[in-house]
Each structure stands twice: as C-alpha cells, then as structure tokens.
Design an enzyme around this catalytic site. Sequence first.
Site, PDB file in Angstrom:
ATOM      1  N   GLY A   1      40.310 -18.860 -52.661  1.00 18.72           N
ATOM      2  CA  GLY A   1      41.539 -18.245 -52.165  1.00 18.72           C
ATOM      3  C   GLY A   1      42.587 -18.117 -53.241  1.00 18.72           C
ATOM      4  O   GLY A   1      42.590 -18.852 -54.223  1.00 18.72           O
ATOM      5  N   ARG A   2      43.485 -17.180 -53.033  1.00 19.80           N
ATOM      6  CA  ARG A   2      44.628 -17.047 -53.932  1.00 19.80           C
ATOM      7  C   ARG A   2      45.831 -16.616 -53.099  1.00 19.80           C
ATOM      8  O   ARG A   2      45.698 -15.948 -52.083  1.00 19.80           O
ATOM      9  CB  ARG A   2      44.347 -16.035 -55.046  1.00 19.80           C
ATOM     10  CG  ARG A   2      43.986 -14.648 -54.585  1.00 19.80           C
ATOM     11  CD  ARG A   2      44.151 -13.620 -55.711  1.00 19.80           C
ATOM     12  NE  ARG A   2      43.161 -13.758 -56.740  1.00 19.80           N
ATOM     13  CZ  ARG A   2      42.001 -13.109 -56.754  1.00 19.80           C
ATOM     14  NH1 ARG A   2      41.685 -12.298 -55.760  1.00 19.80           N
ATOM     15  NH2 ARG A   2      41.150 -13.270 -57.743  1.00 19.80           N
TER      16      ARG A   2
ATOM     17  N   ASP B   1      57.233 -22.432 -41.704  1.00 21.24           N
ATOM     18  CA  ASP B   1      56.421 -21.319 -42.212  1.00 21.24           C
ATOM     19  C   ASP B   1      55.060 -21.278 -41.529  1.00 21.24           C
ATOM     20  O   ASP B   1      54.040 -21.038 -42.176  1.00 21.24           O
ATOM     21  CB  ASP B   1      56.261 -21.435 -43.732  1.00 21.24           C
ATOM     22  CG  ASP B   1      55.787 -20.128 -44.379  1.00 21.24           C
ATOM     23  OD1 ASP B   1      55.911 -19.067 -43.729  1.00 21.24           O
ATOM     24  OD2 ASP B   1      55.299 -20.170 -45.516  1.00 21.24           O
TER      25      ASP B   1
END
Length: 376
Positions: free
Chosen positions: A50-51, A169
């Site tokens: 993932g990024r 968030d």
Amino acid sequence: MAKEIESATDLGDTNIKGVLVHGGRYFQYNVYGNLFEVSNKYVPPIRPIGRGAYGFVCAAVDSETHEEIAIKKIGKAFDNKVDAKRTLREIKLLRHLEHENVVVIKDIIRPPKKEDFVDVYIVFELMDTDLHQIIRSNQSLNDDHCQYFLYQILRGLKYIHSANVLHRDLKPSNLLLNSNCDLKITDFGLARTTSETEYMTEYVVTRWYRAPELLLNSSEYTSAIDVWSVGCIFAEIMTREPLFPGKDYVHQLKLITELIGSPDGASLEFLRSANARKYVKELPKFPRQNFSARFPSMNSTAIDLLEKMLVFDPVKRITVEEALCYPYLSALHDLNDEPVCSNHFSFHFEDPSSTEEEIKELVWLESVKFNPLPSI
C-alpha cells in the site's frame, strides 16, 4: 455465519529481495524507487502492499516470531512540523491503546546513527486488506458482514473514546480487515483529546465523512464527530457507494441536507457562531428523505440506527455506547466484552512551540522503548 472475505491489495504480490548493509545489521530494499532500510530481523523477500499520502507500506517476516508484519515508511518525517507531530502522535497513541479492534504497533526501526534519523519505519501487525478495497471489490457482502463490521468499529470506538481520544479521520481505508473479517481501526495521526476546544488548522480529514459541525468550523466538537463518520461508513457498506461524495464544503452540506433535511433553528443551537447559524439558515431548504425508500436493501433495524447516527445536531446524535445497545446489533452486543481504557491518554507532549528537531528527539525516545540502546 460465513463471514470470510478475500484479500484485496492494489500492488499485487511482487516480492522484492534485499541486500545486507551496515555490517549485516540492516536489509536495504528498492521498492519501486523507494529506499527501504530496516533491521535485519525483518527478512526478505518483502512485498509492497500500500501507499498513501503519509507513507509507503510493505509486508515482511519477523525472523524472531516468524510472523508476517507490515512496515510503514514515513519518508522525511521531520521536514515539517505538521507531519512530524502527526507521526509522534500516532506512535504514542498506539502504544497507549490496547484493544482487539485497534491496530497493534510492534516496533519502530531506528537507523544505525542518530544523525541519520530522517525516515521513520513503524512496524504493525499485518492485516489482509481494508474496508475501502472490499467495498470497491466484487466481493459479496450480506447483512451479517455489515453487522459484524459495524459492531467492531463501534466496539473499538467505545474504547478509544473512553481514553479521552477522538479519532477524527474514520473512513473505510482506515479500517483494516483480515480474511475472517476481524476489523482494526488504524491511522491515528489526526486524533485529538475530547476536551480540546481549539480549532485544528491542520485538520485535513476526508471531506466525505466529515460531520456538519466540522464543515461549519465549530470549535467545540465532541466524540459525536466520529459517530457521524461511522454512519457514513455504515451506509457505504450497504450501498457500495459513498453516502455524501461532496466536491467541496458547500456541495457537502447540500448533499447532507438533501438526505436528512434542512436543520431547524433548535438544531443549530450548538453553533456558537451567529455567522455560521445565519449561513445554514440561508442555504436552500430540503425536506427529509424517507430512509426506507433511499436505502431499500436495509432492514428496519439498520435504518433506525443509521437515522440516529446521521443527526445534524451533535448533541442529539446517538453515542457509541447507545449504538452498541441498538436492536440491529443485539446478536453481537455483549457489555462484558466491550472494554474501556483504564487510563485517559494525555496529549501533553504536543507543545506548539516544539521544533522539528525536538519532535524528532521524542520519536527517537519512542523507538528506544521498543529497542533499548546498547549499554556502553
């Protein structure tokens, strides 16, 4: 109840071999042009999984425990104060929070020399995928899945809120899953204490999941902001589409009021700002939609709970504890297995006058708690 889901990752299963450096004490990898340099106990091959805006994540194996783990690299972590504070905040919070539905931090990898401490590598337990990927996939999801996901989100939030912390968030990509549907909340970089009243200028939470009080810059927000986000996620699991995909602040408020109706005067009393109240009153008026017609695939108990979460006035919004007791979750709810945190988390380390170097020192000290410095 079959709850298994298939793993879904964006970057495939590419395995990348490493080379030993620093006298064999570290492995160095080139991951799509990104340098990854980690302790030699994290053995190759590693694979990118993932990024994101705040880091690049790879899976590797801990040779001491033989567990597969996730390593997040935060590059140039101390180049600016906002990102440095975010990194420190997440590390300290995850060390404090110990709960089945909160991701576990296992290690912070230091470079061989303190003067080379530029990038931060945080080691987490490895999960298979996240809720965003599952929602966007062809994986079939039924009401049992939805109940189980929602229950675990609320169970984790109950614990987080009891520690005097707001996540701020919550969104599908911050909810990690494994193949048997265990869910863990991650990414606490924007978390705050429930008693803070100062408006956060660095607040960059994804707009689509943002509560009305945040869209209207209310300085005094509460744990109700997280409940609103959960309501948005709940509907998204059911429909496989974002509930309020606003293009900007104005469009976001329009989408919200189109569904739940324009708030009356009493529902705006939580807004201290007369200008904010005036602004909302002057917006186009919309009647409340019938939730059963808007969400035909949801049963009546699910709709009842969703309606209680998506309330404009945060004071009247359902709490996490109340939501856990709702009929929709009755098959899973167990008060004796929904623990709270024994100690409030303190954000006292967040001194506005701290420099990037001072924050770097605090992160270094956090790494020492995982790996004590060798005695001389």
